[in-house]
Design an enzyme around this catalytic site. Structure first.
Site, PDB file in Angstrom:
ATOM      1  N   CYS A 104     -27.798   7.476  -4.312  1.00  0.00           N
ATOM      2  CA  CYS A 104     -26.779   7.892  -3.342  1.00  0.00           C
ATOM      3  C   CYS A 104     -26.977   9.352  -2.936  1.00  0.00           C
ATOM      4  O   CYS A 104     -27.700  10.093  -3.598  1.00  0.00           O
ATOM      5  CB  CYS A 104     -25.387   7.654  -3.912  1.00  0.00           C
ATOM      6  SG  CYS A 104     -24.731   9.024  -4.892  1.00  0.00           S
ATOM      7  N   GLY A 146      -4.192 -14.159  -3.399  1.00  0.00           N
ATOM      8  CA  GLY A 146      -3.325 -14.360  -4.560  1.00  0.00           C
ATOM      9  C   GLY A 146      -4.038 -14.254  -5.895  1.00  0.00           C
ATOM     10  O   GLY A 146      -3.526 -14.744  -6.906  1.00  0.00           O
ATOM     11  N   HIS A 168     -20.315   8.298  -4.095  1.00  0.00           N
ATOM     12  CA  HIS A 168     -21.133   7.685  -5.155  1.00  0.00           C
ATOM     13  C   HIS A 168     -20.645   6.269  -5.480  1.00  0.00           C
ATOM     14  O   HIS A 168     -21.437   5.329  -5.541  1.00  0.00           O
ATOM     15  CB  HIS A 168     -21.121   8.545  -6.423  1.00  0.00           C
ATOM     16  CG  HIS A 168     -21.633   7.792  -7.611  1.00  0.00           C
ATOM     17  ND1 HIS A 168     -22.972   7.669  -7.893  1.00  0.00           N
ATOM     18  CD2 HIS A 168     -20.982   7.039  -8.535  1.00  0.00           C
ATOM     19  CE1 HIS A 168     -23.121   6.891  -8.965  1.00  0.00           C
ATOM     20  NE2 HIS A 168     -21.932   6.490  -9.367  1.00  0.00           N
ATOM     21  N   GLN A 186      -3.967 -20.158  -0.762  1.00  0.00           N
ATOM     22  CA  GLN A 186      -3.009 -19.727  -1.786  1.00  0.00           C
ATOM     23  C   GLN A 186      -2.819 -20.882  -2.775  1.00  0.00           C
ATOM     24  O   GLN A 186      -3.603 -21.824  -2.774  1.00  0.00           O
ATOM     25  CB  GLN A 186      -1.685 -19.308  -1.131  1.00  0.00           C
ATOM     26  CG  GLN A 186      -1.778 -18.030  -0.283  1.00  0.00           C
ATOM     27  CD  GLN A 186      -1.920 -16.749  -1.104  1.00  0.00           C
ATOM     28  OE1 GLN A 186      -1.876 -16.750  -2.338  1.00  0.00           O
ATOM     29  NE2 GLN A 186      -2.120 -15.630  -0.402  1.00  0.00           N
ATOM     30  N   ASP A 228      -6.147  -6.774   7.227  1.00  0.00           N
ATOM     31  CA  ASP A 228      -5.293  -7.726   6.526  1.00  0.00           C
ATOM     32  C   ASP A 228      -4.079  -7.984   7.417  1.00  0.00           C
ATOM     33  O   ASP A 228      -3.893  -7.314   8.430  1.00  0.00           O
ATOM     34  CB  ASP A 228      -4.906  -7.210   5.146  1.00  0.00           C
ATOM     35  CG  ASP A 228      -4.039  -5.972   5.226  1.00  0.00           C
ATOM     36  OD1 ASP A 228      -3.693  -5.559   6.345  1.00  0.00           O
ATOM     37  OD2 ASP A 228      -3.714  -5.422   4.169  1.00  0.00           O
ATOM     38  N   SER A 229      -3.262  -8.949   7.057  1.00  0.00           N
ATOM     39  CA  SER A 229      -2.200  -9.374   7.975  1.00  0.00           C
ATOM     40  C   SER A 229      -0.914  -8.589   7.806  1.00  0.00           C
ATOM     41  O   SER A 229      -0.006  -8.706   8.608  1.00  0.00           O
ATOM     42  CB  SER A 229      -1.897 -10.843   7.728  1.00  0.00           C
ATOM     43  OG  SER A 229      -1.301 -10.984   6.451  1.00  0.00           O
ATOM     44  N   GLY A 230      -0.814  -7.806   6.758  1.00  0.00           N
ATOM     45  CA  GLY A 230       0.454  -7.149   6.449  1.00  0.00           C
ATOM     46  C   GLY A 230       1.306  -7.969   5.508  1.00  0.00           C
ATOM     47  O   GLY A 230       2.295  -7.479   4.958  1.00  0.00           O
ATOM     48  N   GLY A 231       0.952  -9.230   5.325  1.00  0.00           N
ATOM     49  CA  GLY A 231       1.737 -10.114   4.459  1.00  0.00           C
ATOM     50  C   GLY A 231       1.864  -9.589   3.045  1.00  0.00           C
ATOM     51  O   GLY A 231       2.962  -9.539   2.480  1.00  0.00           O
ATOM     52  N   CYS A 271     -29.328   6.517  -9.675  1.00  0.00           N
ATOM     53  CA  CYS A 271     -28.618   6.200  -8.423  1.00  0.00           C
ATOM     54  C   CYS A 271     -29.294   6.900  -7.243  1.00  0.00           C
ATOM     55  O   CYS A 271     -29.711   8.050  -7.337  1.00  0.00           O
ATOM     56  CB  CYS A 271     -27.165   6.640  -8.542  1.00  0.00           C
ATOM     57  SG  CYS A 271     -26.213   6.404  -7.042  1.00  0.00           S
ATOM     58  N   ASP A 273     -13.323  -7.080  -0.841  1.00  0.00           N
ATOM     59  CA  ASP A 273     -12.753  -5.747  -0.629  1.00  0.00           C
ATOM     60  C   ASP A 273     -11.979  -5.393  -1.887  1.00  0.00           C
ATOM     61  O   ASP A 273     -11.506  -6.288  -2.598  1.00  0.00           O
ATOM     62  CB  ASP A 273     -11.770  -5.736   0.558  1.00  0.00           C
ATOM     63  CG  ASP A 273     -10.404  -6.269   0.149  1.00  0.00           C
ATOM     64  OD1 ASP A 273     -10.281  -7.500  -0.005  1.00  0.00           O
ATOM     65  OD2 ASP A 273      -9.478  -5.472  -0.056  1.00  0.00           O
ATOM     66  N   CYS A 297     -26.168  11.790  -5.953  1.00  0.00           N
ATOM     67  CA  CYS A 297     -27.077  11.772  -7.102  1.00  0.00           C
ATOM     68  C   CYS A 297     -28.517  12.060  -6.690  1.00  0.00           C
ATOM     69  O   CYS A 297     -29.317  12.510  -7.500  1.00  0.00           O
ATOM     70  CB  CYS A 297     -27.031  10.409  -7.797  1.00  0.00           C
ATOM     71  SG  CYS A 297     -25.419  10.006  -8.459  1.00  0.00           S
TER      72      CYS A 297
HETATM   73 ZN   LIG Z   1     -24.752   8.273  -7.051  1.00  0.00          ZN
END
Ligand SMILES: [Zn+2]
Length: 391
Positions: free
Chosen positions: A308, A218, A346, A191, A90-93, A306, A268, A311
């Site tokens: 993962c 935003g 997980h 924005q 990210d830009s830090g903004g 799951c 994200d 699990c």
């Molecule tokens: Zn899991």
């Protein structure tokens, strides 16, 4: 130049392939957040094992600590954090904006006091680009001002136009610093607060400047969910079709489904990682609060369905049985860092898995059906011991 190839479309939703300096990213994709150059509690090899393709780093925080010269000594952020796949910064903004009373915004940039030692610091678009170039981010973001919520139309317009001027300066500085042999990319950020006409104006201005990808910023800044969905539905389909589209900082699993269905390619959010550390686990059947007393002696894995490594270790070549809810409950109660780490694995796996499933559903033109099943199953509530088919 980074390149983006659209592989399939299903309604507004898209499956694509983004080729960056450190590798190829299959979209739609979720990007785990590694603020200080680490996805808290998860090693790079584990991130790779659960299918993370790109992670997010934080320009502002890494600039303050450990400082750029330390990262430059490692040849950039990839070498520093030992992650050899793509990184978006990210830009830090957003972070300097979040400092509130500690910062002062002018045409030139943002003056602020370091939250670490009170030093007087200044960040302009050119500084943000210089830092992101030193980090060698595969994707850098323009330096912008996040419009506060709520804002009047006039205030949102003033803020958005400042961000546009900063976007042009970011583009110029990025181009000047760029090594032409390295295909790093710069994304613009739409924005305009909760106002459709301002979102249109912002996008128009960004298109004139020209970027390798376009983000919606935003949102998820405290507005009601229906405003977020309204701006998402209005803006996402208008973003350039042949460039990657990124919805910043959003959100819940249901938000990801909305985003993908509206034509977003990249996401994200700190939610899967931050919530994991507080014992909030996402499952196919709804969210599970592992600190709850009911899990004290529950022998099920977090989610019996799951795949993962927590699990279902067997799916990852490990012949141990799954970790039980009871054990994770215990680890959370005694604040053991292993609990945070396993829970994060997980949750991230779940986020990455639903993106994989959406990618495949889009390629079969079945996203709508997939989304309907997903939403209905999530509303069921976590699988309980008595309802487990094997118990
Ligand atoms: Zn899991």
């Amino acid at each position: 130049m980074a390149s983006f190839e659209l592989l399939a479309q299903d309604g507004l939703a898209r499956a694509g392939q983004l080729t960056l300096n450190h590798g190829v990213v299959q979209t739609p994709i979720f990007m785990p957040v590694g603020t200080y150059g680490a996805v808290k509690g998860v090693s790079p090899s584990m991130l790779q094992a659960i299918g993370a393709q790109i992670v997010l780093g934080n320009t502002f925080h890494l600039w303050l600590r450990p400082a750029l010269e330390v990262i430059a000594k490692h040849g950039g952020l990839h070498g520093f954090m030992n992650w050899q796949r793509p990184i978006l910064t990210d830009s830090g903004g957003f972070q300097v904006w979040s400092l509130g009373a500690l910062r002062k915004i002018s045409e030139e940039g943002v003056a602020f006091s370091s939250p670490i030692n009170g030093d007087k610091l200044f960040m302009a678009p050119e500084d943000s680009m210089r830092i992101q170039a030193a980090l060698n981010s595969d994707i850098a973001m323009v330096f912008d001002e996040c419009t506060p919520y709520p804002s009047s139309h006039a205030d949102a317009a003033t803020s958005m136009r400042l961000s546009l001027r900063w976007a042009a300066r970011s583009r110029a500085a990025f181009n000047e610093l760029k090594d032409p042999s390295v295909p790093n990319a710069l994304f613009g950020i739409v924005q305009g607060g909760m106002y459709e006409d301002l979102r249109d104006e912002s996008l128009e201005g960004l298109r004139e400047i020209g970027f390798e990808g376009y983000a919606i910023g935003g949102l998820s800044v405290g507005e009601p969910k229906e405003d977020m969905l309204r701006i998402l539905a209005h803006t996402a389909p208008k973003l350039p079709a042949h460039k990657p589209r990124y919805l910043m900082g959003v959100g819940t699993p249901e938000d990801l489904v909305e985003g993908v269905s509206s034509g977003i390619d990249m996401f994200d959010c700190v939610m899967p990682t931050r919530n994991a550390r507080n014992g909030w686990l996402f499952t196919r059947n709804g969210d599970l609060k592992i600190r709850n007393a009911r899990y004290r002696d529950d022998l099920l894995p977090i989610d019996p369905m799951c795949l993962c490594p927590v699990c279902q270790p067997e799916a990852h070549g490990d012949d141990r049985p799954p970790f039980t809810r009871s054990y994770l409950h215990h680890l959370q109660r005694i604040d053991e860092m292993l609990g945070a780490s396993l829970s994060t694995v997980h949750n991230l796996f779940f986020y990455l898995q639903i993106m994989r499933e959406m990618r495949e559903a889009i390629q079969r033109s079945e996203l709508q059906a997939w989304a309907a099943t997903f939403k209905a199953t999530r509303a069921n509530g976590p699988v309980q011991e008595t309802s487990h088919p094997h118990s």
